[in-house]
Design a protein around this motif. Structure first.
Motif, mmCIF file in Angstrom:
data_model
loop_
_atom_site.group_PDB
_atom_site.id
_atom_site.type_symbol
_atom_site.label_atom_id
_atom_site.label_comp_id
_atom_site.label_asym_id
_atom_site.label_seq_id
_atom_site.Cartn_x
_atom_site.Cartn_y
_atom_site.Cartn_z
ATOM 1 N N LEU A 196 0.874 -1.169 0.000
ATOM 2 C CA LEU A 196 0.000 0.000 0.000
ATOM 3 C C LEU A 196 0.912 1.220 0.000
ATOM 4 O O LEU A 196 1.701 1.408 0.931
ATOM 5 C CB LEU A 196 -0.901 -0.003 1.231
ATOM 6 N N ALA A 197 0.808 2.033 -1.039
ATOM 7 C CA ALA A 197 1.703 3.174 -1.203
ATOM 8 C C ALA A 197 1.066 4.416 -0.598
ATOM 9 O O ALA A 197 0.152 5.008 -1.178
ATOM 10 C CB ALA A 197 2.004 3.389 -2.677
ATOM 11 N N PHE A 198 1.568 4.805 0.562
ATOM 12 C CA PHE A 198 1.038 5.984 1.256
ATOM 13 C C PHE A 198 1.831 7.217 0.860
ATOM 14 O O PHE A 198 3.044 7.281 1.077
ATOM 15 C CB PHE A 198 1.093 5.779 2.776
ATOM 16 N N ASP A 199 1.137 8.182 0.307
ATOM 17 C CA ASP A 199 1.750 9.415 -0.176
ATOM 18 C C ASP A 199 2.366 10.220 0.962
ATOM 19 O O ASP A 199 1.985 10.069 2.120
ATOM 20 C CB ASP A 199 0.689 10.249 -0.902
ATOM 21 N N THR A 200 3.299 11.088 0.582
ATOM 22 C CA THR A 200 4.002 11.886 1.588
ATOM 23 C C THR A 200 3.301 13.191 1.941
ATOM 24 O O THR A 200 3.550 13.772 2.996
ATOM 25 C CB THR A 200 5.431 12.190 1.109
ATOM 26 N N THR A 201 2.415 13.662 1.078
ATOM 27 C CA THR A 201 1.757 14.943 1.361
ATOM 28 C C THR A 201 0.240 14.844 1.456
ATOM 29 O O THR A 201 -0.387 15.660 2.120
ATOM 30 C CB THR A 201 2.102 15.995 0.289
#
Lengths: 160, 81
Positions: free
Chosen positions: A32-37
């Protein structure tokens, strides 16, 4: 003795209509790719297992989509509904207060680390409850400084 | 061509972090670089235009000259375009 109650995989997650982590693969491993912003959230649905009595914690396994070490903060929330509760599933949610924690990525890209978050606010979960667990990256947290996606590979729900 | 707004600078920051990822610096560090880059471009836009030869300086549009600037910079950085 601690007991693993659930192993929540990326592919078993479900998602809100907006602001959710991308379900992707890295070297054939689901992540699951959790965004940084952008604050993104996903959910898992489970049944609270029989015999559940102790305190719970969530152990989030993750690695960064870039080399370098910096902090990643997560929020975990629990919603527990007992059959017969006066809770309108059509129109409302009842997540307890979020439980937060953070840990740095490892310096080498691809090296996995984990963060353990005590689920102090567990919505008074009891055996047999319908339970949802939400996971979000807390991008606004001062400790969340990692300037790339955080790849979550697994979440373990552990009973103390 | 005015400097970007805070919102626009934030959008660039978000895109770059998601698309490329920067692990050796923090999110705040990346945002500071984006801000400084925009400020530098704003302060030096006139000097860039002055450095261009005629007839291109006058005949080309702002958009055309901006694209040329970007492509040259990308090539210099080893990024094939």
């Amino acid at each position: 003795m601690a007991t693993t109650r659930f192993a929540l995989t990326p592919e078993s997650a479900h998602f809100p209509s907006t602001n959710f982590p991308a379900l992707s693969t890295v070297n054939a491993r689901p992540v699951l790719a959790f965004d940084t912003t952008a604050s993104e959230t996903c959910y898992w649905t489970v049944v609270a297992p029989q015999g559940l009595t102790g305190a719970l914690s969530a152990i989030i396994h993750f690695f960064g989509n870039a080399a370098g070490t910096a902090g990643v903060a997560f929020d975990v929330a629990v919603e527990a509904i007992t059959p017969g509760d006066a809770m309108d599933l059509d129109s409302a949610t009842s997540f307890d207060t979020v439980n937060g924690g953070n840990a740095p990525t490892l310096t080498t890209q691809g090296h996995q680390t984990s963060v353990s978050i005590a689920l102090t606010n567990a919505d008074s979960v009891a055996a047999g409850d319908y339970v949802r667990i939400s996971l979000a990256r807390d991008v606004a947290d001062a400790n969340d400084t990692f300037a790339a996606d955080a790849y979550v590979t697994l979440v373990e729900i552990r009973e103390a | 061509m005015a400097a970007l707004s805070t919102q626009q600078r934030g959008e660039i920051h978000a895109f770059l972090c998601r698309r490329f990822g920067y692990g050796v610096v923090t999110k705040a560090d990346v945002q500071a670089v984006v801000d400084a880059t925009d400020s530098w471009q704003d302060a030096n836009a006139t000097a860039f235009n002055t450095a261009l030869p005629e007839p291109g300086k006058t005949a080309l549009t702002l958009t055309q000259k901006t694209i040329i600037f970007c492509y040259v910079a990308l090539k210099r950085a080893g990024i094939e375009v």
